[in-house]
Structure formats: structure tokens, C-alpha cells
Enzyme design. Structure first.
Site, PDB file in Angstrom:
ATOM      1  N   LYS A  15      12.888   9.869  10.888  1.00 42.62           N
ATOM      2  CA  LYS A  15      12.161   8.572  10.872  1.00 42.62           C
ATOM      3  C   LYS A  15      13.019   7.615  11.062  1.00 42.62           C
ATOM      4  CE  LYS A  15       8.355   9.469   7.743  1.00 42.62           C
ATOM      5  NZ  LYS A  15       7.528   8.919   6.503  1.00 42.62           N
TER       6      LYS A  15
ATOM      7  N   ASN B 244       4.110   0.560   2.190  1.00 42.07           N
ATOM      8  CA  ASN B 244       3.832  -0.612   3.089  1.00 42.07           C
ATOM      9  C   ASN B 244       4.148  -1.948   2.180  1.00 42.07           C
ATOM     10  OD1 ASN B 244       3.221   0.960   5.843  1.00 42.07           O
ATOM     11  ND2 ASN B 244       1.909   1.734   3.999  1.00 42.07           N
TER      12      ASN B 244
ATOM     13  N   ARG C 114       1.002  -1.064  -0.241  1.00 37.95           N
ATOM     14  CA  ARG C 114      -0.049   0.086   0.118  1.00 37.95           C
ATOM     15  C   ARG C 114       0.861   1.296   0.030  1.00 37.95           C
ATOM     16  NH1 ARG C 114      -2.542   0.520   5.032  1.00 37.95           N
ATOM     17  NH2 ARG C 114      -1.029   2.255   5.423  1.00 37.95           N
TER      18      ARG C 114
ATOM     19  N   GLU D 265       5.136   6.906   2.493  1.00 38.75           N
ATOM     20  CA  GLU D 265       5.773   5.650   2.379  1.00 38.75           C
ATOM     21  C   GLU D 265       5.279   4.653   1.725  1.00 38.75           C
ATOM     22  OE1 GLU D 265       5.971   3.085   6.020  1.00 38.75           O
ATOM     23  OE2 GLU D 265       3.844   3.592   6.501  1.00 38.75           O
TER      24      GLU D 265
ATOM     25  N   GLU E 166       7.930   0.524  11.628  1.00 36.50           N
ATOM     26  CA  GLU E 166       6.521   0.449  10.893  1.00 36.50           C
ATOM     27  C   GLU E 166       5.392   0.272  12.082  1.00 36.50           C
ATOM     28  OE1 GLU E 166       6.295   0.601   7.668  1.00 36.50           O
ATOM     29  OE2 GLU E 166       8.651   0.483   7.313  1.00 36.50           O
ATOM     30  N   GLY E 167       4.166   0.778  11.665  1.00 35.54           N
ATOM     31  CA  GLY E 167       3.226   0.763  12.459  1.00 35.54           C
ATOM     32  C   GLY E 167       2.832   1.807  13.114  1.00 35.54           C
TER      33      GLY E 167
ATOM     34  N   SER F 285      -2.912  -2.846   6.251  1.00 42.01           N
ATOM     35  CA  SER F 285      -4.072  -3.452   6.553  1.00 42.01           C
ATOM     36  C   SER F 285      -5.157  -2.490   5.930  1.00 42.01           C
ATOM     37  CB  SER F 285      -4.126  -3.396   8.049  1.00 42.01           C
ATOM     38  OG  SER F 285      -3.605  -2.248   8.617  1.00 42.01           O
TER      39      SER F 285
ATOM     40  N   ARG G  12      -7.450   7.359   5.046  1.00 40.52           N
ATOM     41  CA  ARG G  12      -7.246   7.658   6.582  1.00 40.52           C
ATOM     42  C   ARG G  12      -7.620   8.995   7.064  1.00 40.52           C
ATOM     43  NH1 ARG G  12      -2.300   4.246   8.143  1.00 40.52           N
ATOM     44  NH2 ARG G  12      -1.818   5.251   6.096  1.00 40.52           N
TER      45      ARG G  12
ATOM     46  N   LYS H  55      12.479   2.600   5.528  1.00 39.93           N
ATOM     47  CA  LYS H  55      12.625   3.920   5.308  1.00 39.93           C
ATOM     48  C   LYS H  55      13.918   4.262   4.630  1.00 39.93           C
ATOM     49  CE  LYS H  55       8.924   5.008   7.841  1.00 39.93           C
ATOM     50  NZ  LYS H  55       7.983   3.526   7.886  1.00 39.93           N
TER      51      LYS H  55
HETATM   52  P1  ADP Z   1       4.703   4.030   9.716  1.00 35.64           P
HETATM   53  O1  ADP Z   1       5.470   3.132   8.984  1.00 35.64           O
HETATM   54  O2  ADP Z   1       5.001   3.931  11.204  1.00 35.64           O
HETATM   55  O3  ADP Z   1       3.458   4.152   9.404  1.00 35.64           O
HETATM   56  P2  ADP Z   1       4.992   6.389   8.250  1.00 35.64           P
HETATM   57  O4  ADP Z   1       6.295   7.033   7.501  1.00 35.64           O
HETATM   58  O5  ADP Z   1       3.657   6.212   7.357  1.00 35.64           O
HETATM   59  O6  ADP Z   1       5.422   5.509   9.318  1.00 35.64           O
HETATM   60  O7  ADP Z   1       4.441   7.691   9.042  1.00 35.64           O
HETATM   61  C1  ADP Z   1       3.479   7.627  10.108  1.00 35.64           C
HETATM   62  C2  ADP Z   1       2.520   8.709  10.155  1.00 35.64           C
HETATM   63  O8  ADP Z   1       3.316   9.966  10.363  1.00 35.64           O
HETATM   64  C3  ADP Z   1       2.025   8.717   8.571  1.00 35.64           C
HETATM   65  O9  ADP Z   1       0.640   8.203   8.815  1.00 35.64           O
HETATM   66  C4  ADP Z   1       1.576  10.421   8.578  1.00 35.64           C
HETATM   67  O10 ADP Z   1       0.543  10.867   9.349  1.00 35.64           O
HETATM   68  C5  ADP Z   1       2.797  10.825   9.453  1.00 35.64           C
HETATM   69  N1  ADP Z   1       3.999  11.434   8.451  1.00 35.64           N
HETATM   70  C6  ADP Z   1       4.615  10.613   8.025  1.00 35.64           C
HETATM   71  N2  ADP Z   1       5.807  11.272   6.927  1.00 35.64           N
HETATM   72  C7  ADP Z   1       5.237  12.546   7.201  1.00 35.64           C
HETATM   73  C8  ADP Z   1       5.700  13.564   6.334  1.00 35.64           C
HETATM   74  N3  ADP Z   1       6.696  13.470   5.607  1.00 35.64           N
HETATM   75  N4  ADP Z   1       4.887  14.774   6.470  1.00 35.64           N
HETATM   76  C9  ADP Z   1       3.716  15.008   7.373  1.00 35.64           C
HETATM   77  N5  ADP Z   1       3.369  13.671   7.905  1.00 35.64           N
HETATM   78  C10 ADP Z   1       4.193  12.520   8.046  1.00 35.64           C
HETATM   79 MG    MG Z   2       2.539   4.557   7.538  1.00 32.69          MG
END
Ligand code: ADP
Ligand code: MG
Length: 474
Positions: free
Chosen positions: A364, A146, A125, A144, A368-369, A151, A450, A305
Site C-alpha cells: 500500500k 478513513n 470511518r 484502514e 486514499e480513494g 463517504s 460494501r 497508511k
Molecule cells: P483506500 O484508502 O484506497 O480505500 P484501503 O486500504 O481501504 O485503501 O484498500 C482499498 C481496498 O483494497 C479495500 O476496500 C479492500 O477491498 C482492499 N484491501 C485493502 N487492504 C486489504 C487487505 N489487507 N486484505 C484484503 N483486501 C484489502
Molecule cells: Mg478504503
């Protein structure tokens, strides 16, 4: 917000009525989760949290996200077969990040032994936010991809009907008719079924590798039921079960409880906390097997990442996918600024920039999660502390995406009904199957929207921050 919803927010009585209808509709449609108090039982369940109103999504960006999904499928699959790239890209990370290092060790070990697996199944996703520029234009920016346990493809297939009913109750029949049908679970099952078929053993089963605590079981059941519809048998097992009862035969066919497993679909295994020594051994056993792993460990590593950050370097996509300049351009257009924190001048410079202006970035780790990233003052403090240590290289920096907030109501069991300023994240589900070198299936199979209140920087639905939503294209 879609101009059409403003009148709704001004009418609290209508909102209350619509919310009552919405909650019952969600329960009827199966937008469900087990409760925090009884996560092991379906005796008492709640509705999964969702928005009262569908959220406005620019049509052009929505279409752009769908149009680039097959490219990302191809890219992930390509990376998963490129040992040199994974080795080089993750070299600095695995020196300091124990979890990635252990995954990487299993990856190398199964390669050395020689892969028994010949059919490959990817379910991913790709997530995006709509970045709002100073001039008011919006752009699709990838958060990102996944590549493991992505899910909500099941529950989200039921939210469009709920939101359609809500809009009708609010007198918006025309708008209701414009909501798009969406059934990722069916598409995910299609991929799993294809992999099962190519594995080529009628009596073999599909094994969902599930968590100890299974609050989100209904989302998974949606995919399971699609498989049963095709007369494919599904079993659910945990790492612990695999450790205790899993085995390989001479040709590395995987057996558990006397049943041969054709496909292992991981809905677990992406956080370090689940892995004790026994579970690592179970993971190794699965990876060594002939069964189709979704994902195999190489594809899990392709979703880190660190890999994402290296992909944004000029020239990297071109090198990975020579002969696909259009795909490369489509993907690159969705990239936000991503920066390596590896030791050296480049990393020093960007670390100093982020310390000086933390609001511009997200920090970051390789996790994940949800709930792992760092923002603002916390980002500054952590980076200040680790800026001269090798630990820095376990993180990447990313430009912070700044979407335009809109008003909505986040419906959660036992929570008061109140209006919130919200932002949304769009995910597109991709499925592909490869047999040997031939990609026999490559599709975008649905979407997930979401939405969360703006006061939360991080976190998804499972983390209790975001809620399920439906896009209303504008
Ligand atoms: P994870 O693998 O924990 O899901 P993500 O990279 O998806 O990591 O980041 C988790 C959440 O943080 C995202 O769903 C988003 O709401 C927020 N986020 C992540 N990267 C960014 C970004 N570059 N700018 C703004 N919000 C972000
Ligand atoms: Mg995410």
C-alpha cells in the site's frame, strides 16, 4: 451466504422480479448517483449500485466493530495532537512521498504560526473485513481508518428499507423485520452541528468543500439536509472558489462571498491530483483559519497508511494512550499484520518474504480513494524493482485478509443481472468533537456495508468496484 438465501439463487424468475422491485425501490428511496456522462447535472440520474440481497455478517463481529469505534475516535484525536509522534512516524515517508510531504509542510507551518482553531471535529470511518481462518473461524480485521471524506453515510441510510422490501417480495417477511435501522448521515450532522454551535456565531455557515466532478452529490445532500433541518445554513464550494474568494480577517475568521464559515467539511482534498498550486494555497488558507476543519490537517495525517502501520508495533498504542489498557486491547484485537518497509534489516526481511510469497500480502502506498494498492504478481514486480531504493519507504505491507465468499447479485445500471461470488467490507462511522482539551462528543453513529465480486482485489463504490449493501446479522 446466510443459509436462507440459497433458495433464492435457485429461482431465477423470482430473482428477476425482485431485482425490478429493488431498482425502483432504490430510486424511490433516493439511493442515487449522477451519471458518468452527466456528472455536473441532476437532470438524469441512476441508482447507486447495490446488492440485491443483504449479506450475512456475524453478529459478534458486527458488535465488536461498534464497541471499538469510540476507542478509535479517541486514538485518532490523540494522534492529531501529538506532533512528536507524527513527525517521527512520517519522517521516512515524507522524504520520498511528495504528497504526504506537502501536507506535512502545511501542518508544520500552521503549528508554527499557532492554531487559531479551538474546536475540533472528527468524522471517520473504520473499515473491516471478516478474515476466515484455516479452522473456519472468522475474525474482525481492520483494513484502514478513513479520517477525511469518508463517504456513503447518506446513501447507506436508505438501503435497509430497500433490502427489507426485497426480502418481503421473496417471501421472507420475518427476515425483513430483522434488518437494522441505520442513519449515519444524521449522526454526522449531529457532530457538524455541535461543532458549529461551539464555534459560536449564529450567522456563520457550514461549508462543504466539494470536488469539481460531483457524482456522489446525493450522499452529501443527505447530510446537508439534516443540517438545514436544524436551521444551519450550508454552502458548497470548491478549492478554486476558496482560492478566488476566500479570506481571513484579523482574528483569522474565514470568509467567503461575504459569509463567515464556522465549519469546513472536506469531501475533497485526499488525492494529489486535485492540488495545483492555487489549490494548495487554498488549503493553507483554510488550515490557518479559525474555522473548524473536518478534518484538520493533523487528523488527515493521522489517517495515513504509514501511521496505521506504526500503530501496530508493540508498545505504540500503550504509549499514545497510557491509562487506557482496555481500549488498547480492543483496538489491537482488530489489527492485521502490518509491516514497515523503511530502510534497514526489518524492511529487507519483510520485502524478501513478500517477493517470495506475494499472495500473502497487500502493498500500500500513502493514498486514499481505492485502486492504489498492489497485489499478487504486480506486488512482486514492483517490490522487486524498488527493494533496494528509498522509494520502498513510501509503501507499507499488510497481511492480506481472506474473507469467505458468498453468492449475491450486484445491481448496476445497464449491467446484466448475474450471480457473483462476493466479499464484504464493514465500515463504522465515528464522530467526535473536542473543545480545547475536552472531548465533548464521542460516538459511533452508524455503519456501511460494501460488497464486491471476488475478482476485484481493490476499490470502493466510488471507484466502481464495490456496491452498497445491508448487513443481515447471523
Ligand atoms: P483506500 O484508502 O484506497 O480505500 P484501503 O486500504 O481501504 O485503501 O484498500 C482499498 C481496498 O483494497 C479495500 O476496500 C479492500 O477491498 C482492499 N484491501 C485493502 N487492504 C486489504 C487487505 N489487507 N486484505 C484484503 N483486501 C484489502
Ligand atoms: Mg478504503
Amino acid at each position: 451466504m446466510a443459509a436462507g438465501w440459497r433458495d433464492v439463487v435457485r429461482d431465477p424468475a423470482a430473482v428477476r422480479d425482485a431485482a425490478a422491485v429493488a431498482v425502483d425501490a432504490a430510486l424511490l428511496a433516493g439511493v442515487l448517483m449522477r451519471t458518468g456522462e452527466q456528472p455536473h447535472s441532476s437532470d438524469v440520474v441512476n441508482y447507486a449500485p447495490f446488492t440485491l440481497l443483504p449479506s450475512a455478517v456475524p453478529r459478534a463481529l458486527f458488535e465488536q466493530a461498534y464497541a471499538v469505534q469510540q476507542d478509535f475516535n479517541l486514538l485518532v484525536d490523540t494522534i492529531s495532537q501529538n506532533k512528536g509522534f507524527l513527525e517521527q512516524t512520517l519522517a521516512s515517508t515524507i522524504k520520498v512521498d511528495d504528497f504526504t510531504a506537502r501536507l506535512f509542510r502545511i501542518y508544520m507551518q500552521v503549528l508554527e504560526e499557532g492554531l487559531a482553531q479551538t474546536v475540533f471535529l472528527g468524522i471517520n470511518r473504520s473499515d473491516y473485513m471478516f478474515d476466515c481462518g484455516v479452522d473456519g473461524t472468522t475474525a474482525l480485521k481492520q483494513i484502514e481508518i478513513n479520517t477525511i471524506a469518508a463517504s456513503f453515510g447518506g446513501l447507506t441510510s436508505r438501503t435497509a428499507d430497500v433490502h427489507g422490501l426485497v426480502l418481503k417480495v421473496l417471501g421472507k417477511t420475518k427476515e425483513a423485520s430483522r434488518l437494522l435501522p441505520n442513519n449515519p448521515a444524521e449522526g454526522l450532522a449531529l457532530g457538524i452541528a455541535k461543532a458549529w454551535e461551539l464555534y459560536g456565531s449564529q450567522s456563520a455557515v457550514v461549508m462543504f468543500l466539494v470536488e469539481e466532478i460531483q457524482r456522489n452529490i446525493f450522499d452529501q445532500r443527505c447530510v446537508e439536509n439534516e443540517l438545514w433541518k436544524r436551521n444551519i445554513q450550508v454552502i458548497r464550494r470548491r478549492f478554486r472558489d476558496v482560492f478566488e474568494k476566500g479570506s481571513l480577517d484579523d482574528s483569522r475568521r474565514l470568509y467567503i462571498d461575504g459569509q463567515e464559515v464556522a465549519v469546513v467539511y472536506y469531501r475533497e482534498g485526499y488525492v494529489p491530483q486535485v492540488y495545483d498550486q492555487q489549490n494548495w494555497e487554498a488549503r493553507l488558507l483554510l488550515e490557518r483559519s479559525r474555522a473548524v476543519k473536518c478534518p484538520d490537517i493533523a487528523t488527515q495525517l493521522a489517517g495515513t497508511k504509514k501511521v496505521q502501520q506504526e500503530l501496530s508495533r508493540p508498545g505504540t498504542l500503550e504509549k499514545l494512550l497510557p491509562g487506557h489498557p482496555e481500549a488498547v486491547a480492543r483496538m489491537r484485537a482488530t489489527f492485521a499484520g502490518l509491516y514497515s518497509l523503511d530502510e534497514g534489516e526489518e524492511g529487507d526481511k519483510i520485502a524478501a518474504k513478500a517477493i517470495a510469497d506475494p499472495e500473502r500480502f497487500v502493498l500500500k502506498p500513502q493514498r486514499e480513494g481505492g485502486g492504489n494498492n498492489l497485489y499478487g504478481e504486480e506486488l512482486r514486480q514492483v517490490l522487486e524493482k524498488i527493494k533496494d531504493s528509498p522509494e520502498r519507504t513510501s509503501y507499507i505491507l499488510m497481511d492480506k485478509i481472506k474473507p469467505q465468499p458468498a453468492l449475491n447479485y450486484l445491481l448496476r445500471a445497464h449491467s446484466p443481472l448475474q450471480v457473483s461470488e462476493c466479499i464484504s467490507e464493514l465500515g463504522i462511522f465515528g464522530v467526535y468533537v473536542r473543545q480545547g482539551q475536552e472531548l465533548v462528543l464521542n460516538e459511533a453513529v452508524g455503519h456501511l456495508l460494501r460488497t464486491k465480486a471476488i475478482e476485484h482485489a481493490d476499490g470502493g463504490v466510488a471507484a466502481g468496484v464495490a456496491v452498497l449493501d445491508t448487513p443481515y446479522l447471523v
